[in-house]
Scaffold this motif. Structure first.
Motif, short mmCIF file in Angstrom:
data_model
loop_
_atom_site.label_atom_id
_atom_site.label_comp_id
_atom_site.label_asym_id
_atom_site.label_seq_id
_atom_site.Cartn_x
_atom_site.Cartn_y
_atom_site.Cartn_z
N TRP A 109 0.88 -1.40 -0.11
CA TRP A 109 -0.02 -0.07 0.23
C TRP A 109 0.77 1.15 -0.21
CZ3 TRP A 109 -3.90 -1.89 -1.96
CH2 TRP A 109 -4.67 -2.84 -1.26
N THR B 90 -6.86 1.68 -4.55
CA THR B 90 -6.10 1.65 -3.44
C THR B 90 -6.95 1.95 -2.14
OG1 THR B 90 -3.92 1.90 -4.47
CG2 THR B 90 -3.82 2.18 -2.20
N THR C 42 0.87 -0.68 -5.07
CA THR C 42 0.72 -1.55 -6.36
C THR C 42 0.03 -0.93 -7.52
OG1 THR C 42 0.60 -3.34 -4.69
CG2 THR C 42 -0.22 -3.90 -6.84
N TYR C 43 -0.94 -0.25 -7.39
CA TYR C 43 -1.87 -0.03 -8.52
C TYR C 43 -1.43 1.26 -8.72
CZ TYR C 43 -4.10 -4.49 -7.56
OH TYR C 43 -4.28 -5.89 -7.19
N PRO C 44 -0.89 2.02 -9.89
CA PRO C 44 -0.69 3.23 -10.09
C PRO C 44 -1.78 3.88 -10.96
CG PRO C 44 0.72 1.85 -11.61
CD PRO C 44 -0.15 1.01 -10.76
N GLY D 245 -5.29 3.38 -9.76
CA GLY D 245 -4.84 3.11 -8.31
C GLY D 245 -5.42 4.16 -7.37
N ARG E 86 -7.42 -4.50 -15.31
CA ARG E 86 -6.20 -4.10 -15.37
C ARG E 86 -5.48 -3.92 -16.71
NH1 ARG E 86 -8.27 -4.44 -10.85
NH2 ARG E 86 -7.64 -5.70 -8.99
N TYR F 131 2.77 7.16 -6.85
CA TYR F 131 1.57 6.62 -6.13
C TYR F 131 1.81 5.64 -5.20
CZ TYR F 131 -0.83 8.32 -10.34
OH TYR F 131 -1.39 9.45 -11.34
N GLU G 32 0.32 -7.34 -4.93
CA GLU G 32 -0.57 -6.59 -3.87
C GLU G 32 -0.25 -7.23 -2.63
OE1 GLU G 32 -4.82 -6.41 -4.92
OE2 GLU G 32 -5.12 -7.02 -2.86
#
Ligand code: SF4
Length: 472
Positions: A14, A356, A346-348, A352, A324, A343, A128
């Motif tokens: 995170w 997130t 994991t998720y930009p 994200g 994704r 960011y 993640e």
């Protein structure tokens, strides 16, 4: 907490505490900005060309969104259907409420095989949950086999894009990474793409042939059949899915689709949106165990890790439709300037910025919903019609509610008072020239606002005065 260069990261996958801090560092790196712009522009243009030649693109988007919404409305039913179908075909299905349960389950399965090395298919879910690091602490080495993920792993870097994780690296940097960190790299390696690919191929072939356990994610989990699908471009994923004796797949519970036939929609939406191709070069589908063909031990770990919390959010739950594809990253003006590292998780990019906080809780990522200009480009390209700007606004509301900002609240309360009566507003306008002074050196805490924003000069004559003078 760890740092990559000057960036702040949280080891659980995170984000770190400060998008603004990370973004400022990233924007100052002109090489990174050039690399990101070049890569996103190329993919963006390829996608636009393919979408233009697909006459039923909007219908496909509606269908993709509707199928995913059906899954989210009946998730309990589809999950049980999937479990029964996969188990009937010889797979072992495990349930994980969070990252810790998922990594423990995978670790236990690997340990039971007696092996200490695994090969990995590129997977956002394993990233993640911080799987590679968790395995490492238990004496198990996980080798990334996707070319870009391998570059990231060798250089102890972090991915900066969902589909092209090493897009912030150019050829010269990759040559240096291979020469410095790949034990079997040729001595006089150049930055010629063919040479680099050949060096990677030879390195990976050795791993494919000796490793008996593989870990993957899945793009789709088919409730009707209990099958999983991985779409990829290199074929390295297929090597992992077919050569080892044991295959473990970590799959987010939102990856379900009801029937095999639904792939008809998603296998048109995904490649066009992600890599700008009409179809993925490799679509691998496996359903349980087939005797004497492929892995003889199949495990599927169904991962929640905040997804049921996201499902409770009536506006935010649409983020769970996400396939994704990263199309939203490639059009985002913020992402294009900061890259994905800013960011912090994991998720930009735009997905994200909503996923997130929805998965981890808005208190863990209160800055991310503000990392957007709300231009709406992400919504226009999203193949499953996720209205990212609306979710961003909703999460901004949640973030402000969770952590009220006293100065901002007082400013807005004063503005509301001033605007609620004609006389009060006219009096307030008389103070407008003070803004000019504030603009050039506001005292704290107002300076936090003016440090990164332009404050327009107030007019020398307010409109009301002008109107009074000129209305005849
Ligand atoms: S939000 Fe939409 S555009 Fe962005 S990654 Fe997910 S599916 Fe793709």
């Amino acid at each position: 907490m760890t740092t990559t260069g000057e960036l702040i990261w949280n080891d659980e996958g995170w984000p770190g505490p400060d998008f603004a801090h990370n973004a400022k560092r990233a924007v100052g790196n002109s090489q990174l900005r050039r690399n990101v712009r070049k890569a996103t522009t190329t993919i963006r243009e390829r996608r636009a060309g393919l979408v233009a030649e697909t006459p039923d693109w909007q219908e496909l988007r509606h269908a993709g969104a509707a199928i995913k919404d059906d899954v989210l409305h009946h998730l309990d039913r589809y999950l049980e259907q999937f479990e029964h179908a996969a188990t009937a075909k010889g797979a072992h299905v495990h349930w994980a409420r969070n990252a810790q349960e998922a990594t423990q389950t995978v670790t236990n399965i690997v340990k039971a095989t007696g092996h200490h090395e695994v090969i990995k298919v590129k997977s956002m879910a394993t990233q993640e949950i911080g799987l590679v690091k968790a395995l490492e602490t238990q004496g198990i080495t996980a080798h990334e086999t996707d070319l870009a993920e391998m570059i990231i792993q060798l250089s102890h870097d972090r991915p900066s894009h969902i589909v092209v994780p090493a897009l912030h690296r150019n050829r010269a940097e990759i040559r240096r990474i291979f020469s410095d960190h790949m034990p079997d790299a040729p001595k006089h390696l150049t930055d010629d793409p063919h040479e680099l690919a050949e060096a990677a191929r030879r390195h990976l072939r050795r791993l494919f042939l000796k490793t008996k356990v593989a870990v993957s994610g899945a793009n789709f989990a088919i409730a009707e059949t209990g099958g999983l699908l991985v779409a990829e471009s290199e074929g390295n994923g297929r090597m992992c899915l077919t050569l080892p004796e044991t295959l473990i797949s970590v799959v987010g519970i939102e990856k379900l689709i009801p029937t095999f036939r639904d792939l008809e929609v998603f296998l048109q939406l995904l490649p066009r949106s992600s890599t700008g191709e009409r179809m993925n070069p490799y679509n691998s589908i496996w359903t349980g165990v087939t005797e004497n063909d492929g892995p003889q031990e199949i495990h599927i770990v169904l991962l929640d890790n905040g997804r049921t919390n996201a499902l409770k959010d009536q506006i935010g739950r649409q983020a769970l439709r996400c396939i994704r594809c990263a199309a939203c990253l490639n059009v985002c003006p913020v992402y294009e300037r900061t890259g994905g590292h800013a960011y912090g998780g994991t998720y930009p990019g735009p997905i994200g910025a909503i996923l997130t906080p929805l998965l981890a809780g808005v208190d863990k990522a209160p800055e991310l919903p503000f990392a957007s200009s709300l231009c709406g480009a992400c919504y226009e390209v999203c193949p499953v019609e996720i209205d990212i700007p609306t979710v961003l606004v909703k999460l901004r509301h949640d973030a402000v509610k969770a952590k009220p900002h006293r100065t901002q609240d007082a400013t807005f309360a004063a503005a509301a008072q001033a605007m609620s009566g004609r006389r009060r507003w006219t009096a307030a306008l008389k103070l407008a020239p003070l803004l000019r002074a504030v603009k050039h050196g506001a005292p704290p805490p107002l300076s936090r606002w003016t440090r990164t924003r332009d404050l327009p000069d107030p007019p020398h004559q307010p409109f009301r005065d002008w109107w009074t003078q000129n209305k005849k």
